[in-house]
Design an enzyme around this catalytic site. Sequence first.
Site, short mmCIF file in Angstrom:
data_model
loop_
_atom_site.label_atom_id
_atom_site.label_comp_id
_atom_site.label_asym_id
_atom_site.label_seq_id
_atom_site.Cartn_x
_atom_site.Cartn_y
_atom_site.Cartn_z
N LYS A 29 44.17 36.66 46.15
CA LYS A 29 44.15 37.62 45.03
C LYS A 29 42.71 37.89 44.61
O LYS A 29 41.80 37.10 44.91
CB LYS A 29 44.95 37.10 43.83
CG LYS A 29 44.52 35.75 43.26
CD LYS A 29 43.46 35.79 42.17
CE LYS A 29 43.17 34.41 41.59
NZ LYS A 29 41.88 34.28 40.93
N ASP A 59 47.54 29.82 38.14
CA ASP A 59 47.69 31.04 38.95
C ASP A 59 48.93 31.00 39.85
O ASP A 59 49.23 32.00 40.52
CB ASP A 59 46.46 31.22 39.86
CG ASP A 59 45.25 31.69 39.09
OD1 ASP A 59 45.41 32.16 37.94
OD2 ASP A 59 44.13 31.59 39.64
#
Length: 328
Positions: free
Chosen positions: A13, A157
């Site tokens: 990401k 995350d």
Amino acid sequence: MISKFVETFPPAKLNLYLELLGKRADNYHDLETLMIAIDRCDRMRVSRTDHSEIRLDCRWAPSTTAWSNLVWDCSPANLALPAPQHNLVYRAVQKFRDKYQVGGGFHIDLEKRIPAGAGMGGASSNAASALLCAAAITGIPNDDPGLYDLATELGSDVPFFLGRLVPGKLVPTTAAWPAGMAIATGRGEFLETIPGAPEAQFVVVFPPQPLSTAAVFQNCAIASSPRSLADIRAAVGIWNLPKLAHAVFNRLAEPARCLSPWIDRTLTALEQTGLTGVTMTGSGSACFGLASSARTARQAVAKLAGRRCGICFSAGATSLPANIRFLT
Ligand code: C5P
């Protein structure tokens, strides 16, 4: 036991925006961030075994030597992988087994292409994929809220990479996301989906010095007037490059800069190739810029490759969750 064997490609990401809102009593920070999954992926294969143990084989792909050669002064310590028991993947499967009372063992084979200590969520993505693979093999639905609970325990995350929205966690649906982009709040676990951006193209540089997330957060400061998400939210909605370039931001770049001279060097190298919207991702040390097309991104990578500033690659957006394929 007949082994069911699955394969998935956990994506990395980038944080297009990250602002800190305050320090919490549990020593975490409340933040607002906009994350997008990109098509730089590891490869994970998971199977069930007759033994009781969890076995994790993890290596750099295509090889450790290839990684060392890419970053000319990369210390071997930077490429050291954690002992299997300390790997988040191992802990994910262990927690999954305990929660769902699953007997037998698991074998996980992991090929790493996402840099570590880069702020690209590699370990978190691996952990989310390990949960989803274990669920797929044992017949647990991939939108089971228990997976989300495990993900939040594993790391801030990890829920993002599950690619599922869970009732009671801000958005009242368990639908699969239209794309891998979300605004995350709290310490990162509350998620709001954002419509997809298939045209997104990035150039990423991972300098020869990784950074520890905990160390970067330890050195951060909360702004007296934190920024607002409004600009980045509007810019990603229409994927307007000039507006995006103006709105990308990362509050953690400042503490990262104090910890590594490579942050400024990397940001400068990206800017000098003509890219806009240049910033650091997550807690660093990787940095990225926005490109107007895949061709422009490839041209920028070619220019950067000659500058010896680290591992450079282009990437596009990808969707979440990562697809899981049954091989047997
Ligand atoms: O959640 P995770 O284990 O990935 O976080 C690693 C470290 O980063 C935490 O121990 C904490 O020091 C810091 N952190 C933080 N605020 C967040 C996320 C992480 O302070 N929202």
